[in-house]
Design a protein around this motif. Structure first.
Motif, PDB file in Angstrom:
ATOM      1  N   ALA A  36       0.830  -1.200   0.000  1.00  0.00           N
ATOM      2  CA  ALA A  36       0.000   0.000   0.000  1.00  0.00           C
ATOM      3  C   ALA A  36       0.869   1.255   0.000  1.00  0.00           C
ATOM      4  O   ALA A  36       0.597   2.215  -0.736  1.00  0.00           O
ATOM      5  CB  ALA A  36      -0.932  -0.008   1.220  1.00  0.00           C
ATOM      6  N   ILE A  45      -3.610   4.742   5.523  1.00  0.00           N
ATOM      7  CA  ILE A  45      -3.639   3.273   5.514  1.00  0.00           C
ATOM      8  C   ILE A  45      -4.041   2.835   6.912  1.00  0.00           C
ATOM      9  O   ILE A  45      -3.286   3.016   7.873  1.00  0.00           O
ATOM     10  CB  ILE A  45      -2.268   2.689   5.136  1.00  0.00           C
ATOM     11  CG1 ILE A  45      -1.843   3.166   3.745  1.00  0.00           C
ATOM     12  CG2 ILE A  45      -2.305   1.156   5.190  1.00  0.00           C
ATOM     13  CD1 ILE A  45      -0.388   2.869   3.412  1.00  0.00           C
ATOM     14  N   ALA A  63       1.505   1.688   9.189  1.00  0.00           N
ATOM     15  CA  ALA A  63       0.048   1.842   9.080  1.00  0.00           C
ATOM     16  C   ALA A  63      -0.499   2.623  10.265  1.00  0.00           C
ATOM     17  O   ALA A  63       0.156   2.755  11.301  1.00  0.00           O
ATOM     18  CB  ALA A  63      -0.619   0.477   9.001  1.00  0.00           C
TER      19      ALA A  63
END
Length: 233
Positions: A36, A45, A63
């Motif tokens: 990602a 994210i 994240a």
């Protein structure tokens, strides 16, 4: 602005601690987070988890974990749909209104940022589509599948069993890696697999379910062979 949602429960019956278990030297979830990030397509994210340990692990790989998943969404039989919707609604209330959202499975070590970008661009290019998801082709014609019967085996589709492979339509299946969607489509429970969806076709050597210990072993061998091949090019 785009949102990535990585659902990752702390529990797993068939592979205990699957999402945090080391896969070729790194926690399994780390690969999805890195893909990602590598894509460059996301403004946030989010990892949706019920595990404090997994939350800290996810944060260490880049994240965000802005909430702990509610107990009602943490059971064995809760699908990714309600979990994704919860994360979208949280983002709408606390951060921003997403333009596009992408549910990324935590069990996708073969996922590459370029495929995430391909999915987003395909969805952006067609305002009539709701979703863009990863898919791949079956290695063998599904029309010539066999089934076990009491006295042996029988063709599942007798009308096709004698056909040549090249005369049969190619079939595809969900690759279980990512699912781009418009927020409204997710929140309205639009069907993922319909004429309003785009299939992003991945090569078969980059697709492997990881649901059992046998799957895990196969995936690690495939991944190591793939990485070694990349290094030798």
């Amino acid at each position: 602005m785009n949102l990535a949602i990585i659902p990752a429960r702390g529990g797993s019956k068939r592979i205990p601690g699957k999402n945090s278990k080391l896969f070729v030297g790194k926690p399994l979830i780390a690969y999805s987070i890195q893909a990602a990030i590598d894509s460059g397509e996301f403004d946030k994210i989010i990892v949706s988890t019920d595990s404090p340990e997994l939350a800290e692990l996810a944060k260490s790989y880049g994240a965000d974990v802005p909430f702990m998943r509610p107990e009602a969404l943490s059971g064995d039989y809760v699908g990714t749909g309600p979990v994704t919707k919860h994360a979208i609604e949280y983002c709408q209330q606390h951060f921003f209104e997403p333009t596009f959202c992408c549910c990324i499975y935590a069990t996708a070590p073969f996922l590459e940022g370029r495929f995430l970008s391909q999915g987003l661009h395909a969805l952006e290019a067609d305002e009539h589509k709701n979703f863009a998801f990863s898919a791949t082709s079956f290695a063998f014609p599904v029309q010539r599948a066999l089934k076990r019967v009491k006295n042996g085996v029988a063709p599942m589709y007798p009308e096709y069993i004698g056909k040549r492979s090249q005369d049969l339509e190619e079939a595809y299946h969900d690759a279980g890696q990512f699912y781009w969607g418009r927020p409204a489509a997710y929140l309205q429970n639009k069907p993922m697999f319909s004429e309003q969806s785009i299939a992003i076709i991945l090569p078969r050597h980059l697709v492997q379910d990881i649901d059992t210990p046998e799957d895990w072993q196969r995936a690690e061998l495939m991944y190591q062979a793939y990485i070694q091949g990349q290094k030798s090019e």
